[in-house]
Design a protein around this motif. Structure first.
Motif, mmCIF file in Angstrom:
data_model
loop_
_atom_site.group_PDB
_atom_site.id
_atom_site.type_symbol
_atom_site.label_atom_id
_atom_site.label_comp_id
_atom_site.label_asym_id
_atom_site.label_seq_id
_atom_site.Cartn_x
_atom_site.Cartn_y
_atom_site.Cartn_z
ATOM 1 N N LEU A 177 0.852 -1.198 0.000
ATOM 2 C CA LEU A 177 0.000 0.000 0.000
ATOM 3 C C LEU A 177 0.883 1.242 0.000
ATOM 4 O O LEU A 177 1.972 1.234 0.561
ATOM 5 C CB LEU A 177 -0.890 0.022 1.243
ATOM 6 C CG LEU A 177 -1.882 -1.133 1.386
ATOM 7 C CD1 LEU A 177 -2.583 -1.062 2.741
ATOM 8 C CD2 LEU A 177 -2.899 -1.097 0.253
ATOM 9 N N THR A 178 0.403 2.306 -0.653
ATOM 10 C CA THR A 178 1.138 3.565 -0.682
ATOM 11 C C THR A 178 0.328 4.633 0.037
ATOM 12 O O THR A 178 -0.868 4.771 -0.212
ATOM 13 C CB THR A 178 1.375 3.996 -2.139
ATOM 14 O OG1 THR A 178 2.130 2.968 -2.779
ATOM 15 C CG2 THR A 178 2.149 5.287 -2.215
ATOM 16 N N ARG A 179 0.978 5.361 0.934
ATOM 17 C CA ARG A 179 0.309 6.463 1.635
ATOM 18 C C ARG A 179 1.220 7.689 1.611
ATOM 19 O O ARG A 179 2.443 7.561 1.637
ATOM 20 C CB ARG A 179 0.041 6.104 3.097
ATOM 21 C CG ARG A 179 -0.944 4.973 3.309
ATOM 22 C CD ARG A 179 -2.372 5.395 2.978
ATOM 23 N NE ARG A 179 -3.326 4.328 3.235
ATOM 24 C CZ ARG A 179 -3.700 3.407 2.343
ATOM 25 N NH1 ARG A 179 -3.192 3.422 1.118
ATOM 26 N NH2 ARG A 179 -4.579 2.483 2.674
ATOM 27 N N SER A 180 0.583 8.872 1.613
ATOM 28 C CA SER A 180 1.344 10.118 1.586
ATOM 29 C C SER A 180 1.551 10.628 3.011
ATOM 30 O O SER A 180 0.627 10.585 3.823
ATOM 31 C CB SER A 180 0.573 11.175 0.801
ATOM 32 O OG SER A 180 0.213 10.682 -0.471
ATOM 33 N N TYR A 181 2.757 11.131 3.293
ATOM 34 C CA TYR A 181 3.023 11.792 4.580
ATOM 35 C C TYR A 181 3.821 13.062 4.333
ATOM 36 O O TYR A 181 4.734 13.085 3.502
ATOM 37 C CB TYR A 181 3.737 10.835 5.553
ATOM 38 C CG TYR A 181 2.822 9.688 5.933
ATOM 39 C CD1 TYR A 181 1.773 9.890 6.825
ATOM 40 C CD2 TYR A 181 2.952 8.445 5.330
ATOM 41 C CE1 TYR A 181 0.863 8.867 7.118
ATOM 42 C CE2 TYR A 181 2.060 7.410 5.618
ATOM 43 C CZ TYR A 181 1.014 7.636 6.515
ATOM 44 O OH TYR A 181 0.119 6.633 6.787
ATOM 45 N N SER A 182 3.448 14.099 5.057
ATOM 46 C CA SER A 182 4.015 15.420 4.804
ATOM 47 C C SER A 182 5.364 15.589 5.486
ATOM 48 O O SER A 182 5.630 14.960 6.513
ATOM 49 C CB SER A 182 3.048 16.487 5.328
ATOM 50 O OG SER A 182 1.774 16.268 4.758
ATOM 51 N N LEU A 183 6.173 16.465 4.914
ATOM 52 C CA LEU A 183 7.512 16.714 5.449
ATOM 53 C C LEU A 183 7.449 17.883 6.419
ATOM 54 O O LEU A 183 7.180 19.022 6.040
ATOM 55 C CB LEU A 183 8.485 16.993 4.297
ATOM 56 C CG LEU A 183 8.682 15.760 3.394
ATOM 57 C CD1 LEU A 183 9.255 16.143 2.042
ATOM 58 C CD2 LEU A 183 9.584 14.743 4.097
ATOM 59 N N ALA A 184 7.684 17.569 7.706
ATOM 60 C CA ALA A 184 7.624 18.574 8.763
ATOM 61 C C ALA A 184 9.011 19.131 9.046
ATOM 62 O O ALA A 184 9.151 20.104 9.776
ATOM 63 C CB ALA A 184 7.036 17.956 10.030
ATOM 64 N N SER A 185 10.042 18.505 8.474
ATOM 65 C CA SER A 185 11.414 18.938 8.735
ATOM 66 C C SER A 185 11.782 20.127 7.862
ATOM 67 O O SER A 185 11.121 20.409 6.859
ATOM 68 C CB SER A 185 12.363 17.779 8.453
ATOM 69 O OG SER A 185 11.991 17.134 7.246
ATOM 70 N N VAL A 186 12.854 20.813 8.266
ATOM 71 C CA VAL A 186 13.349 21.970 7.528
ATOM 72 C C VAL A 186 14.808 21.698 7.155
ATOM 73 O O VAL A 186 15.621 21.473 8.047
ATOM 74 C CB VAL A 186 13.251 23.249 8.389
ATOM 75 C CG1 VAL A 186 13.836 24.447 7.659
ATOM 76 C CG2 VAL A 186 11.792 23.521 8.762
ATOM 77 N N PRO A 187 15.146 21.696 5.864
ATOM 78 C CA PRO A 187 16.533 21.441 5.472
ATOM 79 C C PRO A 187 17.442 22.472 6.137
ATOM 80 O O PRO A 187 17.107 23.653 6.172
ATOM 81 C CB PRO A 187 16.523 21.626 3.951
ATOM 82 C CG PRO A 187 15.095 21.543 3.543
ATOM 83 C CD PRO A 187 14.280 21.983 4.713
ATOM 84 N N VAL A 194 -8.421 10.646 1.591
ATOM 85 C CA VAL A 194 -8.311 9.245 2.002
ATOM 86 C C VAL A 194 -7.901 8.397 0.803
ATOM 87 O O VAL A 194 -8.450 8.542 -0.291
ATOM 88 C CB VAL A 194 -9.662 8.758 2.567
ATOM 89 C CG1 VAL A 194 -9.619 7.278 2.897
ATOM 90 C CG2 VAL A 194 -10.040 9.573 3.788
ATOM 91 N N ALA A 195 -6.901 7.526 1.021
ATOM 92 C CA ALA A 195 -6.451 6.640 -0.048
ATOM 93 C C ALA A 195 -7.559 5.643 -0.377
ATOM 94 O O ALA A 195 -8.296 5.209 0.500
ATOM 95 C CB ALA A 195 -5.184 5.908 0.383
ATOM 96 N N LEU A 196 -7.671 5.299 -1.676
ATOM 97 C CA LEU A 196 -8.798 4.456 -2.089
ATOM 98 C C LEU A 196 -8.485 2.966 -1.989
ATOM 99 O O LEU A 196 -9.379 2.138 -2.050
ATOM 100 C CB LEU A 196 -9.222 4.804 -3.516
ATOM 101 C CG LEU A 196 -9.756 6.240 -3.642
ATOM 102 C CD1 LEU A 196 -10.025 6.602 -5.086
ATOM 103 C CD2 LEU A 196 -11.013 6.444 -2.797
ATOM 104 N N THR A 197 -7.195 2.611 -1.845
ATOM 105 C CA THR A 197 -6.869 1.177 -1.697
ATOM 106 C C THR A 197 -6.118 0.957 -0.413
ATOM 107 O O THR A 197 -5.493 1.863 0.087
ATOM 108 C CB THR A 197 -5.968 0.677 -2.844
ATOM 109 O OG1 THR A 197 -4.802 1.503 -2.896
ATOM 110 C CG2 THR A 197 -6.697 0.678 -4.149
#
Ligand SMILES: Cc1cc2nc3c(=O)[nH]c(=O)nc-3n(C[C@H](O)[C@H](O)[C@H](O)COP(=O)(O)OP(=O)(O)OC[C@H]3O[C@@H](n4cnc5c(N)ncnc54)[C@H](O)[C@@H]3O)c2cc1C
Ligand code: HEM
Lengths: 127, 323
Positions: free
Chosen positions: B133-143, B320-323
């Motif tokens: 399964l693939t899910r998206s997660y946001s980047l909270a870090s700062v380069p 929401v992811a569909l699969t």
């Protein structure tokens, strides 16, 4: 400073792409708030819809575009099926005119813009 | 003479030819409509090379920063590798470096990639689970401020990927990620513009990254962050955000609760309604909306009607992811 020659195009006199950018937010806000016509504009993503309104404003401002009368027929055919008629067309012109007045566009240029939009009436309404 | 690459196609451009015309000449069916640079139907992205400025006229800042361009306006002055904006970059391997709870149901995951990922805080990556399964997660870090990539993952009841992340991921594990993706991030250039950041739940992940990024880049105008949840156990990062507000007077943090029990220091009500009551006129503001898709859509309309320009409203709906 750019000098504007007397025979510069309407689009140039209005301020070109920057004028379209300035007008699109005001115009789109009016359309969304107008219960006579806003049902034609729901269901399409706001970003895409705003981009299409830029296309509309560019045409009406006499700017460069590649739309033909046939494109206008095809593009609005779905809306004509939904009941698009003269009263809706008039409402769009009204919103266009009040957008220009908010931007302090002089009356003679506003008349030119409205005349261009008016010239598409039969294509937009599929007649 | 310049050439473009699209997938496996290499196309030499004729004099003055646009990218759109060249693709169509080769029989490649890419979407387009107005051919005049307005409708944005032919929006594409250059993964190599820089498209000319005229091809970016009217696009939002974050799209320009990601080398998005309009194919119908693009007469390249150098070779370009182009793709449709929906096409994804190839997956890369990442190693888990740290796992740290931020609250009862939010886990911070630190990741490192072999090759440094160039990203903007607020963009997201796709994470593949072992179950495929693939899910998206946001980047909270700062380069430059944080090592590697930081995610904030909320555990959902019955959540397959968030459950796997919470229960099994540990330092040293490897996984595959794709990215960075998305156009919800801070761009420099208007350092005094007021910023409004509204998020629900783990929508705070992109927003905390965006706020810290703006401050790091020297943003001087006010930055108002509203974080909403139903009850107080949905709030997190409170100490960190209060410290940030103490250090940077232009930054303000308002936690909002839509439930009944409102502790001192929290506002009562739905987060975008609280923000709207505080700032009824948003003309000239830049707005970032992250988290629950319904909140994002309602707040988008609210912000636009309150005067924010379309191109100044950035969205990150956690669909929401569909699969
Ligand atoms: C661009 C983007 C960025 C995202 N960033 C983050 C992030 O930074 N942090 C984070 O925690 N999540 C984020 N998400 C959400 C994340 O991708 C997953 O959707 C989430 O973790 C649920 O996946 P799952 O496999 O655990 O749940 P699933 O197994 O897919 O679903 C389990 C159950 O939960 C329900 N459900 C799914 N999503 C939600 C929700 N948001 N609220 C309530 N119920 C839900 C489903 O309908 C289902 O009944 C983001 C999503 C997108 C599209
Ligand atoms: C005044 C003359 C008008 C002109 C010159 C005009 C022009 C345009 C243009 C150029 C587009 C974009 C086409 C594309 O590339 O996809 C468009 C789309 C659209 N127009 Fe008009 N228009 C006019 C009147 C109207 C009216 C009266 C309505 C409804 C009240 C309307 C509703 C729409 C809608 C909803 C779309 C989006 C269609 C879609 O995406 O399916 N237009 N118009």
């Amino acid at each position: 400073m750019s000098t504007i020659t007397p025979n510069a195009s309407l689009y140039e006199r209005l301020g070109g792409a920057a004028a379209v950018d300035a007008a699109v937010n005001i115009f789109y806000r009016k359309v969304i708030a107008d219960s006579r016509i806003n049902h034609f504009f729901t269901g399409v993503d706001m970003d895409r819809q705003a981009a299409k309104q830029k296309a509309f404003l560019t045409m009406a401002f006499g700017g460069p575009h590649n739309y033909t009368g046939l494109d206008m027929r095809r593009g609005h055919a779905r809306l004509v099926e939904m009941g698009l008629n003269d009263s809706h067309f008039d409402a769009v012109l009204e919103n266009l005119a009040s957008t220009l007045s908010e931007l302090a566009v002089p009356a003679d240029m506003t008349d030119e813009v409205i005349a261009i939009a008016e010239s598409t009436r039969s294509d937009v309404l599929g007649r | 003479m310049v050439a473009i690459r699209f997938g496996t196609h290499e196309i030499d451009l004729t004099d003055g030819e646009t990218v759109l015309d060249a693709l169509l000449r080769e029989g490649i069916a890419v979407p387009y409509s107005c051919r005049s640079g307005f409708c944005q139907t032919c929006l594409m992205c250059a993964s190599q090379g820089k498209p000319p400025r005229e091809a970016m006229q009217g696009l939002r800042d974050t799209w320009k920063a990601s080398n998005y361009f309009l194919a119908c306006r693009c007469k390249p002055v150098m070779d370009l590798e182009v793709r449709l904006t929906g096409d994804l970059p190839a997956p890369v391997r990442a190693r888990v470096q740290s796992v740290q709870p931020l609250s009862q149901d939010i886990l911070e995951i630190g990741l490192a990639t072999d090759e440094r990922l160039h990203y903007h805080p607020g963009q997201f990556i796709n994470v593949e689970s072992p179950g495929g399964l693939t899910r998206s997660y946001s980047l909270a870090s700062v380069p430059g401020e944080d090592d590697g990539l930081l995610l904030q993952v909320r555990r959902l009841p019955g959540g397959r990927v968030s459950g796997w992340i919470h229960e099994t991921l540990k330092p040293g594990d490897t996984l595959h990620i794709q990215g960075p993706l998305g156009d919800c991030f801070y761009c420099e250039g208007q350092p005094v513009q007021p910023l409004l950041l509204i998020g629900t739940g783990s929508g705070l992940a992109p927003l905390s990254g965006i706020a810290r990024d703006a401050l790091r880049q020297g943003h001087k105008g006010p930055i108002h962050l509203f974080h909403g949840s139903r009850s107080r156990d949905g709030l997190y990062l409170q100490d960190c955000l209060k410290r940030l507000a103490a250090r940077h007077p232009q930054f303000q943090y308002t936690p909002c609760l839509s439930g009944q029990d409102i502790p001192p220091g929290c506002a009562r009500g739905r987060v975008h309604e609280v923000a709207q009551a505080r700032f009824p006129c948003l003309s000239g503001w830049r707005v970032f909306l992250c988290g629950h898709p319904d909140m994002v859509q309602q707040a988008r309309m609210m912000a636009f009607m309150a005067g924010a320009a379309i191109n100044d409203i950035y969205l990150d709906p956690f669909n929401v992811a569909l699969t």
